[in-house]
Design an enzyme around this catalytic site. Sequence first.
Site, PDB file in Angstrom:
ATOM      1  N   GLY A 188       0.829  -1.124  -0.124  1.00  0.00           N
ATOM      2  CA  GLY A 188      -0.008  -0.051  -0.023  1.00  0.00           C
ATOM      3  C   GLY A 188       0.951   1.443   0.035  1.00  0.00           C
ATOM      4  N   GLU A 196       4.811  -6.073   2.481  1.00  0.00           N
ATOM      5  CA  GLU A 196       4.612  -6.483   1.061  1.00  0.00           C
ATOM      6  C   GLU A 196       4.622  -5.346  -0.199  1.00  0.00           C
ATOM      7  OE1 GLU A 196       1.099  -9.272   1.234  1.00  0.00           O
ATOM      8  OE2 GLU A 196       2.136 -10.394   2.627  1.00  0.00           O
ATOM      9  N   GLY A 233       4.931  -3.552  -3.441  1.00  0.00           N
ATOM     10  CA  GLY A 233       5.182  -3.949  -5.091  1.00  0.00           C
ATOM     11  C   GLY A 233       5.309  -2.758  -5.793  1.00  0.00           C
ATOM     12  N   ARG A 234       4.209  -2.053  -6.031  1.00  0.00           N
ATOM     13  CA  ARG A 234       4.412  -0.985  -7.016  1.00  0.00           C
ATOM     14  C   ARG A 234       5.545  -0.019  -6.490  1.00  0.00           C
ATOM     15  NH1 ARG A 234      -0.127   1.169  -9.606  1.00  0.00           N
ATOM     16  NH2 ARG A 234      -1.299   0.138  -8.180  1.00  0.00           N
ATOM     17  N   CYS A 241     -10.220   1.268 -30.536  1.00  0.00           N
ATOM     18  CA  CYS A 241     -11.516   2.013 -30.937  1.00  0.00           C
ATOM     19  C   CYS A 241     -12.373   2.080 -29.757  1.00  0.00           C
ATOM     20  CB  CYS A 241     -12.168   1.079 -31.898  1.00  0.00           C
ATOM     21  SG  CYS A 241     -11.225   0.740 -33.371  1.00  0.00           S
ATOM     22  N   TYR A 255       2.353  -3.075 -12.417  1.00  0.00           N
ATOM     23  CA  TYR A 255       0.876  -3.024 -12.862  1.00  0.00           C
ATOM     24  C   TYR A 255       0.634  -2.275 -14.187  1.00  0.00           C
ATOM     25  CZ  TYR A 255       0.190  -4.299  -7.931  1.00  0.00           C
ATOM     26  OH  TYR A 255       0.131  -4.881  -6.813  1.00  0.00           O
TER      27      TYR A 255
END
Length: 381
Positions: free
Chosen positions: A224, A257, A259-260, A329, A358
């Site tokens: 987070g 944990e 990630g990003r 489109c 992500y």
Amino acid sequence: MVVESVRARAVRLAAVGDLPAYVYDLPGLRAHAGAVQAAMAGSAEVFYAVKANPAAEILRTLRPFVDGFEVASGGELALVRELLPDAPVVFSGPGKTDAELALALDPGVERLHVESPGELARLIATGARLDILLRANPDLPGEDVRQAADSPFGMDPDGLAACVRLLRDAPRITPHGIHAHLTWGRHDAPAMADLARRVAAWALPWLREHLPEVTEPELDLGGGMGVDYGAPHTRFDWKAYSAALADLGGSARLRIEPGRSLTAYDGWYVTDVLDVKRTHGRHYAVLRGGTHHLRTPVARGHDQPFTVIHRATSGPALTGTATLVGQLCTPKDVLNRNAEVDGLRVGDLVAFGLAGAYAWNLSHHDFLMHPQPSFHYVDGP
């Protein structure tokens, strides 16, 4: 701002027609992961959330700088076991199948995070010997946990109580503590640390009361830690976060944990301008590729930061406010809306930053069946 090695690779890729492309700066990733590792030393273990970017080169690059990996599916677990067979793993994720629970018997899986009484009952029925954390979704005060409380993840007090009853007759399942991932995308390190204190203030007494056999409690605080796509030069204050967690370490083993916040900064999605146009008073730059390659801005509702690498020397130049779109489109194929550009021409390159997490793995690759991007890992000047 594009680092010089990535800029040089982007220009070479354009010259041979190999765009769009993802380009990753591995020295930059090592430097950032090393700084996070140094900041968190002594306060919490760092397990990389594989879902953020599961590319093999990224996992191998991160391995020396993290204590292990967090996986949320059998596929992610199989990937980590293949690439890094000795790496410690924690296994999270809702809706684990029986086949995935069987995979959790791998000796490299240090902890399995139990999401529900039903999942625990199925785990007990296997007769396996496993170490677990209970994923909690407690009703803590504060608006910063509302998104967790309104989600299907983890268990409220009733679900946790049901697990306690099941564990009384399950000697082969050993509980070690609580997993509580209660917020996403917070940029404020002191606020994240305050949430950790609230979790600990609830979780540790709960464990003492309901699972007194857990004498060395563990708290997995999840991820987070935010990445600010509107301020790409800023980063989460890991030192402040670590210092604020230090007073919790004496009473519990802590794990995070991210990630990003580990991998986003060192990846770029590079493409070129196919067309510039004006319609109904608005200017558009139409790019090769689009959100079927980089879905992040649509998924998160932001504008993806970018840098223009000028190559074209002729043709109409677009200066002022423009919206950068892809080839799909659908009017939702927007990468950056109402951006300021200066002399943007057909043939110029656009490098979208903060594309290391992500991004490709989040995208709907096959929509319209355009070619997939190429992938490049720059490891040096």
